[in-house]
Design a protein around this motif. Sequence first.
Motif, PDB file in Angstrom:
ATOM      1  N   HIS A   1       0.861  -1.197   0.000  1.00 40.81           N
ATOM      2  CA  HIS A   1       0.000   0.000   0.000  1.00 40.81           C
ATOM      3  C   HIS A   1       0.885   1.230   0.000  1.00 40.81           C
ATOM      4  O   HIS A   1       2.107   1.119  -0.028  1.00 40.81           O
TER       5      HIS A   1
ATOM      6  N   HIS B   1       1.564   3.834   2.086  1.00 38.66           N
ATOM      7  CA  HIS B   1       2.179   4.548   3.219  1.00 38.66           C
ATOM      8  C   HIS B   1       3.712   4.561   3.182  1.00 38.66           C
ATOM      9  O   HIS B   1       4.356   3.593   2.782  1.00 38.66           O
TER      10      HIS B   1
ATOM     11  N   ASP C   1       6.003   4.268   5.372  1.00 40.53           N
ATOM     12  CA  ASP C   1       6.826   3.293   6.089  1.00 40.53           C
ATOM     13  C   ASP C   1       6.864   1.944   5.359  1.00 40.53           C
ATOM     14  O   ASP C   1       7.456   0.982   5.848  1.00 40.53           O
ATOM     15  N   HIS C   2       6.223   1.914   4.179  1.00 38.73           N
ATOM     16  CA  HIS C   2       6.259   0.721   3.313  1.00 38.73           C
ATOM     17  C   HIS C   2       6.817   1.041   1.919  1.00 38.73           C
ATOM     18  O   HIS C   2       7.190   0.144   1.183  1.00 38.73           O
TER      19      HIS C   2
ATOM     20  N   HIS D   1      -7.475  -0.610   4.921  1.00 41.06           N
ATOM     21  CA  HIS D   1      -6.497   0.300   5.522  1.00 41.06           C
ATOM     22  C   HIS D   1      -6.355   1.535   4.622  1.00 41.06           C
ATOM     23  O   HIS D   1      -6.270   2.666   5.086  1.00 41.06           O
TER      24      HIS D   1
ATOM     25  N   ASP E   1      -0.798  -3.837   5.905  1.00 42.33           N
ATOM     26  CA  ASP E   1      -1.217  -3.223   7.172  1.00 42.33           C
ATOM     27  C   ASP E   1      -2.672  -3.469   7.549  1.00 42.33           C
ATOM     28  O   ASP E   1      -3.133  -2.976   8.580  1.00 42.33           O
TER      29      ASP E   1
END
Length: 305
Positions: free
Chosen positions: A97, A99, A101-102, A168, A187
Amino acid sequence: MQTQSKLALCSVPVALFAAGSVLAQGQQQDFSAVQIKTHQVAGNVYYLEGQGGNVGLLVGDDGVLMIDDQFAPLSEKLLTAIRALSDKPIRMLINTHVHGDHTGGNENFGKMGIDIVAHDNVRARLARGVNNGPPSPAAALPVVTFGDRMMLHLNGDTVTIGKLPTAHTDGDSFIHFAKADVIHAGDVFRTTGYPGVDGNNGGTVKGTIETLQALVDMAGPNTKIIPGHGVVSTRDDVAAFRTNTIEAQRRITELIKQGMTVEQVVAANPTADLARKFVTSGPVPDEMATQRFLTAFYNALKGEL
Ligand SMILES: [Zn+2]
């Protein structure tokens, strides 16, 4: 792919982080102390734990398939950990996805010539800028996108990358390894936090519950499930997470129907007893995390009534 042995990290900006907490984390955090831990999941599937989302790996003679890439300053450390498992080229990098932090390492890995794969909506959001942030640089954008699902045939395994309901975010994907019997859930499922519904990026509570059911249906009794954050889990763990999400949905919806404001719901903390049920590894969520969760659920559920 010769360039892969070395990453040119000149002055890579820490940019493009998604939700508030991640934004603050990405901008303020010193990543120099972060250590990457390698965990074998099953067969030739591994995940790397560092800071940010769990990085899934399928290694073998055909090359390395990578899932998610944490924060940009960690790219070199992730690469070192991957090189300890395999000296084959990294063939593809899937984003579960949007975000930061990914996807924070996308630009670094993209510049190495690695093809980034993601759902259509992930590319669209990165291209226009996540949460009013600047557009992602071209090298950070997926070069292969899909609408429903796609299959990869690598290292003797059959890998399905599939779109999940808007949970999410509106670009959540699962990655299923048929032979290894492993699912990377992104997530939508995690063992270190409340369910995260990012309404600003298309997430919904209803879709979260549907997605958790879809993961339960997809998994067998022995399937190992890599969460977006946390430890390897089972189908039963995902089912329990779903049950608790439904309970949170029920309680918060009831308070919305009673006319309570978001501030009143946060003050009432109607899901206090669920915190430890959601978080089965790591520290129990603090007040801020609880407030973020209740606010996100309140806002999402208000729109879903
Ligand atoms: Zn996320």
